[in-house]
Design an enzyme around this catalytic site. Structure first.
Site, PDB file in Angstrom:
ATOM      1  N   TYR A 243       7.864  12.973   0.909  1.00 13.45           N
ATOM      2  CA  TYR A 243       7.809  11.986  -0.164  1.00 13.45           C
ATOM      3  C   TYR A 243       9.219  11.735  -0.679  1.00 13.45           C
ATOM      4  O   TYR A 243       9.844  12.600  -1.275  1.00 13.45           O
ATOM      5  CB  TYR A 243       6.919  12.459  -1.305  1.00 13.45           C
ATOM      6  CG  TYR A 243       5.487  12.732  -0.928  1.00 13.45           C
ATOM      7  CD1 TYR A 243       4.914  12.190   0.220  1.00 13.45           C
ATOM      8  CD2 TYR A 243       4.678  13.537  -1.721  1.00 13.45           C
ATOM      9  CE1 TYR A 243       3.589  12.449   0.554  1.00 13.45           C
ATOM     10  CE2 TYR A 243       3.358  13.799  -1.391  1.00 13.45           C
ATOM     11  CZ  TYR A 243       2.821  13.263  -0.256  1.00 13.45           C
ATOM     12  OH  TYR A 243       1.516  13.537   0.078  1.00 13.45           O
TER      13      TYR A 243
ATOM     14  N   PRO B 123      -8.532  10.177  -4.474  1.00 15.81           N
ATOM     15  CA  PRO B 123      -9.923  10.124  -4.944  1.00 15.81           C
ATOM     16  C   PRO B 123     -10.281   8.802  -5.605  1.00 15.81           C
ATOM     17  O   PRO B 123     -11.461   8.552  -5.869  1.00 15.81           O
ATOM     18  CB  PRO B 123      -9.989  11.276  -5.960  1.00 15.81           C
ATOM     19  CG  PRO B 123      -8.588  11.372  -6.484  1.00 15.81           C
ATOM     20  CD  PRO B 123      -7.706  11.089  -5.293  1.00 15.81           C
ATOM     21  N   LEU B 124      -9.269   7.960  -5.848  1.00 11.46           N
ATOM     22  CA  LEU B 124      -9.520   6.617  -6.369  1.00 11.46           C
ATOM     23  C   LEU B 124      -9.309   5.560  -5.292  1.00 11.46           C
ATOM     24  O   LEU B 124      -9.056   4.388  -5.591  1.00 11.46           O
ATOM     25  CB  LEU B 124      -8.615   6.338  -7.575  1.00 11.46           C
ATOM     26  CG  LEU B 124      -8.887   7.223  -8.795  1.00 11.46           C
ATOM     27  CD1 LEU B 124      -7.877   6.948  -9.908  1.00 11.46           C
ATOM     28  CD2 LEU B 124     -10.310   7.016  -9.312  1.00 11.46           C
ATOM     29  N   GLY B 125      -9.415   5.979  -4.030  1.00 11.11           N
ATOM     30  CA  GLY B 125      -9.271   5.028  -2.932  1.00 11.11           C
ATOM     31  C   GLY B 125      -7.930   4.326  -2.937  1.00 11.11           C
ATOM     32  O   GLY B 125      -7.845   3.135  -2.643  1.00 11.11           O
ATOM     33  N   ARG B 126      -6.864   5.075  -3.260  1.00 13.67           N
ATOM     34  CA  ARG B 126      -5.497   4.530  -3.367  1.00 13.67           C
ATOM     35  C   ARG B 126      -5.435   3.381  -4.383  1.00 13.67           C
ATOM     36  O   ARG B 126      -4.733   2.394  -4.188  1.00 13.67           O
ATOM     37  CB  ARG B 126      -4.977   4.078  -1.999  1.00 13.67           C
ATOM     38  CG  ARG B 126      -4.900   5.209  -0.977  1.00 13.67           C
ATOM     39  CD  ARG B 126      -4.145   4.803   0.246  1.00 13.67           C
ATOM     40  NE  ARG B 126      -4.138   5.850   1.262  1.00 13.67           N
ATOM     41  CZ  ARG B 126      -3.300   6.883   1.283  1.00 13.67           C
ATOM     42  NH1 ARG B 126      -2.394   7.020   0.337  1.00 13.67           N
ATOM     43  NH2 ARG B 126      -3.358   7.772   2.256  1.00 13.67           N
ATOM     44  N   GLY B 127      -6.178   3.555  -5.470  1.00 11.96           N
ATOM     45  CA  GLY B 127      -6.168   2.568  -6.539  1.00 11.96           C
ATOM     46  C   GLY B 127      -7.270   1.543  -6.445  1.00 11.96           C
ATOM     47  O   GLY B 127      -7.539   0.825  -7.421  1.00 11.96           O
TER      48      GLY B 127
END
Length: 336
Positions: A66, A214-218
């Site tokens: 990263y 967990p938020l589907g990449r937003g």
């Protein structure tokens, strides 16, 4: 019908694997603080990390790739005076070229050892709490990679081991070399691949599960409905689920979840996180957040309890396989 709002105490801490570390029910994914999701600000990121610790979040997730490297340095600055409050999870294995693009995967023992030394130096710590193989190297038997990781544990440089995006068979082979604390894989209402045997394998072996994205990449926030909602340098523009046709279909799926969230008096993100948390007390989601408002929104989800009816409604709104598009343009590097 969903009618309850967020109330009560946060969910209790969870254990990653048999004898593994105790972690907050929600961790903080730090990737977007240094790359991938549009612009960032180190000052805001540092304040967000400190606020996470103030709220009781004790798991920070990073990786050497990263930035590359700069995210670990950021984490190091953030925890310099608060090391005893935090568990640092970092990863190795994805190799980047001079232009910042991933050029391969490396699981050779000498690379494992060198990567660990680099991460320790950048983080400014004496020991890494959770060291994770980011991707499986198909050219190196996983037993060799994990033999080197086991040496790092014996040397006191690493406390616990993990692997990311590995198949059940690979997990079993690695776990036989050295006990594994956790497997990290994408998991959300729109990414339910771990339900196809992986979660059952982990539970049979006593291994924890870290759910990234967990938020589907937003996507599950409901704030991304057209590709132009993303900045030009946002890597999600390269992902199949965010291509115009797929994104339109996925936005309609998310709107079904948003309607359920409105009935409950919570945000779609909070409802989506509560769903992941409800999949078992061995599951720890690590949503990303670059500012304190988003962080607080996410942490509040740990106080949201879902009934069996709630979960059935969410499963009906977003059944397995309902998301349009793959998670990555090339899925050959996951699930090895």
């Amino acid at each position: 019908m969903m009618t309850h709002t967020i109330e009560g105490a946060p969910a209790p801490h969870r254990t990653l694997g048999r004898g593994g570390p105790r972690v907050s029910p929600l961790g903080l994914g730090c990737m977007g603080m240094s790359q991938f999701y549009g612009p960032w600000d180190d000052g805001d990121s540092l304040r967000t990390i400190h606020h996470a610790l103030d709220l009781g979040v004790n798991l920070l997730d990073t990786a050497d790739m990263y930035g590359p490297y700069t995210n670990e340095e950021l984490i190091g600055r953030a925890v310099r005076h608060r090391r005893d409050e935090v568990l640092i999870a970092t990863k190795f294995g994805n190799v980047k070229g001079p232009d910042g693009r991933v050029v391969g995967v490396n699981g050779r023992p000498e690379y494992v050892r060198a990567s660990c030394e680099g991460s320790l130096r950048r983080l400014g710590v004496d020991v890494i709490d959770v060291y994770c193989q980011h991707r499986v190297d198909p050219s190196v038997p996983v037993e060799e990679t994990w033999g080197a990781l086991a040496e790092l544990v014996r040397a006191g440089k690493v406390r616990h081991l993990a692997i990311s995006e590995a198949s059940p068979g690979t997990v079993r082979r690695a776990h036989a070399v050295h006990p594994m604390a956790a497997v990290q894989t994408e998991y959300s209402l729109v990414s339910r691949d771990p339900e196809d045997g992986l979660l059952a394998t982990l539970r049979a072996l006593g291994i924890g599960f870290i759910a990234y994205a967990p938020l589907g990449r937003g996507l599950l926030t409901g704030r991304i409905t057209v590709t132009d909602d993303l900045t030009d340098d946002d890597f999600r523009r390269t992902l199949p689920r965010f291509q115009p046709g797929n994104l339109a279909r996925n936005a309609r799926l998310v709107e079904r979840i948003a309607r359920l969230a409105r009935e409950r008096g919570v945000t779609p993100a909070q409802l989506a996180l509560a769903w992941v948390l409800a999949q078992g007390d061995d599951v720890v989601p690590i949503p990303g957040a670059k500012n304190r408002a988003r962080l607080a929104e996410n942490v509040a989800a740990t106080r949201l309890r879902l009934s069996a009816e709630d979960r059935a409604l969410l499963d009906a709104a977003a059944p397995p396989g309902s998301a349009a598009g793959d998670r990555y343009p090339d899925m050959s590097g996951v699930g090895r």
